[in-house]
Design an enzyme around this catalytic site. Sequence first.
Site, PDB file in Angstrom:
ATOM      1  N   HIS A 338       0.812  -1.164   0.094  1.00  0.00           N
ATOM      2  CA  HIS A 338       0.050   0.013   0.007  1.00  0.00           C
ATOM      3  C   HIS A 338       0.744   1.136  -0.040  1.00  0.00           C
ATOM      4  CE1 HIS A 338      -3.731   1.988   0.331  1.00  0.00           C
ATOM      5  NE2 HIS A 338      -3.115   3.085   1.076  1.00  0.00           N
ATOM      6  N   ALA A 339       0.661   2.283  -0.925  1.00  0.00           N
ATOM      7  CA  ALA A 339       1.547   3.226  -1.156  1.00  0.00           C
ATOM      8  C   ALA A 339       1.613   4.445   0.032  1.00  0.00           C
ATOM      9  CB  ALA A 339       1.163   4.048  -2.386  1.00  0.00           C
ATOM     10  N   HIS A 368      -0.006  12.115  -5.518  1.00  0.00           N
ATOM     11  CA  HIS A 368      -0.478  11.912  -4.227  1.00  0.00           C
ATOM     12  C   HIS A 368       0.514  11.568  -3.151  1.00  0.00           C
ATOM     13  CE1 HIS A 368      -3.378  11.179  -1.008  1.00  0.00           C
ATOM     14  NE2 HIS A 368      -2.291  10.159  -0.562  1.00  0.00           N
ATOM     15  N   GLU A 369       1.409  10.564  -3.425  1.00  0.00           N
ATOM     16  CA  GLU A 369       2.857  10.629  -2.354  1.00  0.00           C
ATOM     17  C   GLU A 369       3.630  11.512  -2.400  1.00  0.00           C
ATOM     18  OE1 GLU A 369       2.220   8.507  -0.178  1.00  0.00           O
ATOM     19  OE2 GLU A 369       0.457   7.483  -1.208  1.00  0.00           O
ATOM     20  N   HIS A 372       2.692  14.451  -0.177  1.00  0.00           N
ATOM     21  CA  HIS A 372       3.170  14.217   1.356  1.00  0.00           C
ATOM     22  C   HIS A 372       4.509  14.598   1.493  1.00  0.00           C
ATOM     23  CE1 HIS A 372      -0.512  12.358   2.656  1.00  0.00           C
ATOM     24  NE2 HIS A 372      -0.314  11.139   1.906  1.00  0.00           N
ATOM     25  N   GLU A 396      -3.394  14.895   3.089  1.00  0.00           N
ATOM     26  CA  GLU A 396      -3.944  13.923   1.802  1.00  0.00           C
ATOM     27  C   GLU A 396      -4.240  14.738   0.518  1.00  0.00           C
ATOM     28  OE1 GLU A 396      -3.035  11.038   2.016  1.00  0.00           O
ATOM     29  OE2 GLU A 396      -3.083  10.846   4.253  1.00  0.00           O
ATOM     30  N   HIS A 496      -6.679   0.571   5.627  1.00  0.00           N
ATOM     31  CA  HIS A 496      -6.240   1.537   6.632  1.00  0.00           C
ATOM     32  C   HIS A 496      -7.085   0.756   7.854  1.00  0.00           C
ATOM     33  CE1 HIS A 496      -5.848   3.546   3.113  1.00  0.00           C
ATOM     34  NE2 HIS A 496      -5.257   4.428   3.523  1.00  0.00           N
ATOM     35  N   TYR A 506      -9.327  11.229   4.131  1.00  0.00           N
ATOM     36  CA  TYR A 506      -9.478  11.254   2.660  1.00  0.00           C
ATOM     37  C   TYR A 506     -10.745  11.967   2.104  1.00  0.00           C
ATOM     38  CZ  TYR A 506      -5.686   8.182   3.300  1.00  0.00           C
ATOM     39  OH  TYR A 506      -4.497   7.385   3.577  1.00  0.00           O
TER      40      TYR A 506
END
Length: 597
Positions: A338-339, A368-369, A372, A396, A496, A506
């Site tokens: 999971h990323a 997305h990552e 972060h 997020e 999650h 999210y």
Amino acid sequence: MRNLRLACCATALAVTAFAADPKATPEEARKFINDAEQKLLTLGVDAGRADWIKSTYITDDTEAVSALLDERAISATVDYAKKSTRFDGLKLDPVTARKIKLLKLSLTIATPSDTREAEELTRITAAMEGAYGKGKYCPSGPESCKNLDQLERILAESRDPRELLDAWVGWQAIARPIRKDFVRYVELANKGARQLGFLDNGAMWRSKYDMKPDEFAAELDRLWEQVKPLYLSLHAYVRSRLREKYGDLVPAGGPIPAQLLGNMWAQDWSNIYPLVAPPNSAPAYDLTELLKKKNTDWKQMVKYGEGFFLSLGFAPLPATFWERSQFVRPRDRDVVCHASAWDVDSVDDLRLKMCIQITGEDFLTIHHELGHNFYQRAYNRQPPSFRDSANDGFHEAIGDTIALSVTPEYLVKLGLLDKAPDASSDIGLLMQRALEKVAFLPFGLVIDQWRWKVFNGEIPPEKYNQTWWELRRKYQGIAPPVERTEADFDPAAKYHVAANVPYMRYFLADILQFQFHRALTGTAGCAGPLNRCSIYGNREAGAKLNAMLEMGASRPWQEALEKIAGTRQMDATAIRDYFAPLQKWLDQQNKGKPVGW
Ligand code: X8Z
Ligand code: ZN
């Protein structure tokens, strides 16, 4: 991205069980919290390293070491949080006051004071995440095993109902053995949260938003009511198109079977775009095909993502990012695929952990990552207590905001697309995005609607699965394809839930990213429809974004939002504006058809 260090922002409602000390002074408070944040930073970094090793190499030993260091870091935080109540009621300088408030709210799980129970809790959480990471479906012996990537590809690409059903049922089954641990985790997590003065673990999670927990729950209702008409329109249209494809497998006016929506959790429907594309509209593009046609490899995919941030004025990722990240699934060991995005030393040891596949979906997940990672680096000069996002929805939302700028015109600039389609493709383009963003909205809500009720006892273990599907039906309008029983534990087939990561973030991000996009494209001077606006290469928009990111958690999130969007309220008018032309089109298509379920 697990944050053991001090996380974000909220009203200090909790930790009331301990007495203030009339002899305590503001100077002592300042020293206390500055000392605490340094000690917790060290413990958090050590725990983070062990967590990294465990997540990229799951064994009994890496799990045990990670659980041990987690326990040390969490118990130390709990201890400091309890001790900090000495300073309750004291007039403190604003920075010290905010740091102490965040300390009390920083945990996603609080260990109980009993050492054996604390160890048991961190062992269980590590084991549940490990079980998810190791999960495989082996229909006929070890040779036949399929991991999650392979099962997800089936859900995305197959149109054979039997094959879809088989992959769906096969994956849900990995969660059955997690149930027993989950029941105990709920007991122990609640115990820890209560010892900190919260009603239960869910109440602790809801306290992190710089407003009263009940006010926060009311905000969610308000936002959901704002977007619900859009979801209902999309749901009705997709259902009718799926009925054309699958016949009576899809009820005319009831919930959609969960295995037919192109995604294991029915949370992102973009993979079924070809089944629901607007008829007679010019073809939109297929990002997966574009990437494959150019023989794009994983490194180039990440470079594209980094390149976007560089175009806004951010500095390149450090060399260690490229050396230490996990980009692809290792062949010879179990990992958590999971990323996630990491900042192991809380300064610039930034890493990505993913099992990249060459698809449009992973192209967006990389953005997305990296959102972060760039956020983490932007706030790294804040004191440790403030090295976090304004609220977890902000963390997020950043990479997704950037991904909203991945327009056809931008893909032309990258050389991935020859020519941007004209405005006659817009309904198709909006449809593609809606299948990702609008379909996600009720899913973003439902997971913690379920977990909050689990934590407060409204949902007892013997009703875990039944209520899961009741809520999924209520919010998403989907149904399981086969009968489920309490021998199943479908919630933990979602990362999650198995890994103790709160999920409401999210839902917030889905709302916030459109607010950010509308504001930043405004700064960039884009007057076109929102889905054709990109901030690529715009330094002014980059500076505005960076100004918010740098604040970290030093101020309440309302201030951070105001800085970027000029308002202190989360507001779904931006996502409604973005999709307004599509909603109009959907409502025409839905005339005379059932809406709702
Ligand atoms: O978990 C994630 C990211 C890591 S923070 C990949 N997301 C949610 C999910 O996969 O369920 C991004 C979208 C929603
Ligand atoms: Zn994320």
